[in-house]
Structures are given as C-alpha cells and as structure tokens.
Design a protein around this motif. Sequence first.
Motif, short mmCIF file in Angstrom:
data_model
loop_
_atom_site.label_atom_id
_atom_site.label_comp_id
_atom_site.label_asym_id
_atom_site.label_seq_id
_atom_site.Cartn_x
_atom_site.Cartn_y
_atom_site.Cartn_z
N TYR A 95 0.83 -1.19 0.00
CA TYR A 95 0.00 0.00 0.00
C TYR A 95 0.87 1.25 0.00
O TYR A 95 1.86 1.34 0.73
N CYS A 96 0.45 2.20 -0.79
CA CYS A 96 1.07 3.52 -0.81
C CYS A 96 0.30 4.42 0.15
O CYS A 96 -0.91 4.26 0.32
N ALA A 97 1.02 5.36 0.78
CA ALA A 97 0.37 6.29 1.69
C ALA A 97 1.02 7.66 1.59
O ALA A 97 2.18 7.79 1.21
N ALA A 98 0.24 8.68 1.97
CA ALA A 98 0.73 10.05 1.97
C ALA A 98 0.42 10.69 3.31
O ALA A 98 -0.65 10.46 3.88
N SER A 99 1.36 11.51 3.78
CA SER A 99 1.14 12.17 5.05
C SER A 99 1.83 13.51 5.07
O SER A 99 2.89 13.68 4.50
N GLY A 100 1.21 14.48 5.73
CA GLY A 100 1.78 15.81 5.84
C GLY A 100 2.66 15.93 7.07
O GLY A 100 3.71 15.32 7.19
N SER A 101 2.20 16.69 8.03
CA SER A 101 3.01 16.96 9.21
C SER A 101 3.24 15.71 10.05
O SER A 101 2.42 14.78 10.02
N ASN A 102 4.35 15.70 10.79
CA ASN A 102 4.71 14.57 11.66
C ASN A 102 4.73 13.26 10.92
O ASN A 102 4.35 12.20 11.44
N TRP A 103 5.10 13.28 9.66
CA TRP A 103 4.91 12.10 8.82
C TRP A 103 5.73 10.92 9.28
O TRP A 103 5.26 9.78 9.24
N ARG A 105 6.77 10.05 12.35
CA ARG A 105 6.17 9.43 13.54
C ARG A 105 4.89 8.71 13.20
O ARG A 105 4.57 7.66 13.76
N ARG A 106 4.14 9.26 12.27
CA ARG A 106 2.88 8.62 11.89
C ARG A 106 3.12 7.36 11.09
O ARG A 106 2.50 6.33 11.31
N PHE A 107 4.05 7.42 10.14
CA PHE A 107 4.31 6.26 9.30
C PHE A 107 4.77 5.06 10.13
O PHE A 107 4.33 3.93 9.91
N ILE A 108 5.68 5.26 11.08
CA ILE A 108 6.18 4.13 11.85
C ILE A 108 5.12 3.59 12.80
O ILE A 108 5.27 2.50 13.34
N LYS A 109 4.02 4.34 12.95
CA LYS A 109 2.87 3.84 13.71
C LYS A 109 1.76 3.39 12.79
O LYS A 109 0.61 3.24 13.21
N ASN A 110 2.07 3.18 11.51
CA ASN A 110 1.10 2.72 10.51
C ASN A 110 -0.05 3.70 10.35
O ASN A 110 -1.20 3.29 10.15
N ASP A 111 0.24 4.96 10.40
CA ASP A 111 -0.78 5.98 10.27
C ASP A 111 -0.41 6.93 9.13
O ASP A 111 0.79 7.19 8.91
#
Length: 125
Positions: A95-103, A105-111
């Motif tokens: 799965y591909c994902a996109a994240s803005g701020s705090n990316w 910390r969020r990615f390593i928490k699967n967010d």
Amino acid sequence: QVQLVESGGGLVQAGGSLRLSCAAPPRTFSNSAMGWFRQAPGKEREFVAAIGWSGYSTYYTDSVKGRFTISRDNTKNTVYLQMNSLKPEDTAAYYCAASGSNWYRRFIKNDADYWGQGTQVTVSS
C-alpha cells in the motif's frame, strides 16, 4: 476524496525484482511525504519505506534495507518502490500512503492521511 493509485505488483520468483509505482494528485503529492506499507495474510500491516518531500530523506524497515529503494519523481507526482532480491517473505499486499506533518512518527505507527487501494506482490520460492 484523495486517490492514490498503485501499480506494478505481480508474481515473481525469489531473487527477482519488481518496481511499484504510486500516483497521487499533484496538490497532495507536493505537500506530502510518501510511504509504502505491506500486509501479509494473517498479519498486521507494517511500515516498509518512506521518503520526505524533497526526496533526500529516506527510511526503511530493517528487513528490506539494501534490497528496496524508495524514490519520488515530483514532476510526475509519483513515488516508486524498487524491490530487488525478493524473498518469499516479501509476499504481501503493498500500500502507498501520503502524510503531511509529523509524517515519520505517523508512518512508523502505521498511520497516514491517505492510502491507496493496494497492489499484490507474490514471490515464489
């Protein structure tokens, strides 16, 4: 609704290579770090790799370091995951994902802010 569209999955023999692609809307892509995640049957989704806005910052889970490379083309609004020396244990939906701020910390928490629909990678032994 932001749509991330993955492609490039398939069936490959162990030791082979695949390149996954994920296209995002321009506005989303330019404002986001991008990540790849995977989920094998019966297992939780796990972080695989991430790349910052500029492309200079990259992160990988230990099991793929030295084999996978994440990159992004900001002119094409696309992020890639080059997967080499594939192993049967790499078999999963990616799965591909996109994240803005705090990316990070969020990615390593699967967010993440946005997710793609997934593309299947199957590695045969």
